[in-house]
Motif scaffolding. Sequence first.
Motif, PDB file in Angstrom:
ATOM      1  N   LYS A 141      35.705  34.856  44.505  1.00  8.60           N
ATOM      2  CA  LYS A 141      34.747  34.852  45.301  1.00  8.60           C
ATOM      3  C   LYS A 141      33.602  35.811  44.955  1.00  8.60           C
ATOM      4  CE  LYS A 141      38.522  34.609  48.764  1.00  8.60           C
ATOM      5  NZ  LYS A 141      39.338  35.129  49.790  1.00  8.60           N
ATOM      6  N   VAL A 142      33.470  36.062  43.849  1.00  8.22           N
ATOM      7  CA  VAL A 142      32.464  37.120  43.274  1.00  8.22           C
ATOM      8  C   VAL A 142      31.898  36.648  41.990  1.00  8.22           C
ATOM      9  CG1 VAL A 142      33.449  39.295  44.379  1.00  8.22           C
ATOM     10  CG2 VAL A 142      33.958  38.605  42.073  1.00  8.22           C
ATOM     11  N   ARG A 143      30.571  37.170  41.821  1.00  8.66           N
ATOM     12  CA  ARG A 143      30.151  36.769  40.545  1.00  8.66           C
ATOM     13  C   ARG A 143      29.440  37.952  39.766  1.00  8.66           C
ATOM     14  NH1 ARG A 143      30.243  32.219  37.240  1.00  8.66           N
ATOM     15  NH2 ARG A 143      28.272  32.382  35.951  1.00  8.66           N
ATOM     16  N   ALA A 144      29.602  37.944  38.339  1.00  7.71           N
ATOM     17  CA  ALA A 144      29.219  39.070  37.766  1.00  7.71           C
ATOM     18  C   ALA A 144      28.159  38.779  36.654  1.00  7.71           C
ATOM     19  CB  ALA A 144      30.477  39.864  37.151  1.00  7.71           C
ATOM     20  N   MET A 200      32.251  43.569  35.487  1.00  4.30           N
ATOM     21  CA  MET A 200      33.901  43.420  35.751  1.00  4.30           C
ATOM     22  C   MET A 200      34.576  43.939  34.575  1.00  4.30           C
ATOM     23  SD  MET A 200      34.364  39.361  37.080  1.00  4.30           S
ATOM     24  CE  MET A 200      33.795  38.991  38.615  1.00  4.30           C
ATOM     25  N   VAL A 231      33.639  45.718  39.581  1.00  2.00           N
ATOM     26  CA  VAL A 231      34.978  44.817  40.181  1.00  2.00           C
ATOM     27  C   VAL A 231      35.989  45.093  39.174  1.00  2.00           C
ATOM     28  CG1 VAL A 231      35.503  42.515  40.815  1.00  2.00           C
ATOM     29  CG2 VAL A 231      33.291  43.023  40.981  1.00  2.00           C
ATOM     30  N   ALA A 275      34.047  33.646  36.210  1.00  2.00           N
ATOM     31  CA  ALA A 275      32.985  34.263  37.064  1.00  2.00           C
ATOM     32  C   ALA A 275      31.978  35.082  36.783  1.00  2.00           C
ATOM     33  CB  ALA A 275      34.049  35.021  38.220  1.00  2.00           C
ATOM     34  N   VAL A 282      26.117  43.765  37.892  1.00  2.06           N
ATOM     35  CA  VAL A 282      27.551  43.643  38.477  1.00  2.06           C
ATOM     36  C   VAL A 282      28.460  43.478  37.271  1.00  2.06           C
ATOM     37  CG1 VAL A 282      29.156  42.543  39.919  1.00  2.06           C
ATOM     38  CG2 VAL A 282      26.842  42.620  40.632  1.00  2.06           C
ATOM     39  N   THR A 295      27.464  47.814  40.211  1.00  2.00           N
ATOM     40  CA  THR A 295      28.616  47.343  41.005  1.00  2.00           C
ATOM     41  C   THR A 295      29.723  46.977  40.326  1.00  2.00           C
ATOM     42  OG1 THR A 295      27.098  46.388  42.748  1.00  2.00           O
ATOM     43  CG2 THR A 295      29.455  45.508  42.479  1.00  2.00           C
ATOM     44  N   LEU A 326      40.048  44.632  43.537  1.00  2.00           N
ATOM     45  CA  LEU A 326      40.816  43.356  44.091  1.00  2.00           C
ATOM     46  C   LEU A 326      42.256  43.856  43.969  1.00  2.00           C
ATOM     47  CD1 LEU A 326      38.916  41.095  41.656  1.00  2.00           C
ATOM     48  CD2 LEU A 326      38.452  41.462  43.770  1.00  2.00           C
ATOM     49  N   ILE A 381      34.376  47.443  43.761  1.00  2.00           N
ATOM     50  CA  ILE A 381      34.989  46.184  44.351  1.00  2.00           C
ATOM     51  C   ILE A 381      36.654  46.224  43.832  1.00  2.00           C
ATOM     52  CG2 ILE A 381      35.305  44.134  44.634  1.00  2.00           C
ATOM     53  CD1 ILE A 381      32.298  43.821  44.932  1.00  2.00           C
TER      54      ILE A 381
END
Length: 285
Positions: free
Chosen positions: A193-196, A127, A150, A228, A125, A148, A171, A169
Amino acid sequence: MPARWKDPSGSADGRDVPGQPAGVAPSVRSGAQWDRQRRIRERVSAVGFLRTADLAAEFGVSLMTIHRDFDVLQAQGWLRKVRGGATAVPSAMFHGDVEQRMAANPAAKRRLAAAALDLVVPGQVVMLDESTTCLYLAQRLAERTPLTLVTYFQPVVELLAGTPGITLIALGGEYFPAYDAFLGLYTAEGVAKVRADTVFLSTTAISHGRCYHQSQETVAVKRALMAAASRRVLLVDHTKFARQGLYALAALADFDLVLVDEGLPPAEQRRLRDTGVALRVVPTR
């Protein structure tokens, strides 16, 4: 005939109405208001300084209306309010729009993006912030699928939406045209609310070992990104070390890795390492 919507600062055509009480502006601005703010934005960029009184007289609105225009444009990053008017944000401090930033140091940004890509592992994941250096990285993320991703940066969303192997995802929050990104409180709350596994960021300016930005909204979201993610990677070309910023984001030592191009002088490289910065110099030739 349907009633025409009236601007709380004036009439439906953007001019003030005597006795019209001030109110909360609706989410959609009138055409006259939008056009006026566009013209103010273009002119302050061209001439550098605009007087509040001159604009009020030209557009036939009150001084308060022009002040509200300034507030909107300052929040979006287009100008800065000063006593008696507004000034264009100095080029050493203002990031410029996305197109301008993409054209600045493209070779260095591509090499930094390539070095960052080596840190991406399929299945992670990841970001990305609203920097154009990360946009260069986004252009190559399809090479590391499945991933994934973000982000709140509109160009990245448009680039990778529907890309096979990438779960995107996006935002939301308040849209800032000058950044072409969603920023502020709601965006920061969405990040929380998410974690990467890894977050890749850049910064507007670096001074005395700290990263700076020109808006509090940007700082709030980037701090949320850093909190995060398990690994925090900063991508910066050497020109960022010659710029100034207003709001402090974080110390360079707070990042797990700082990637910089070889344009940064060797003496500065040594100084940063001596202060505990995990610095990696990326060849750009």
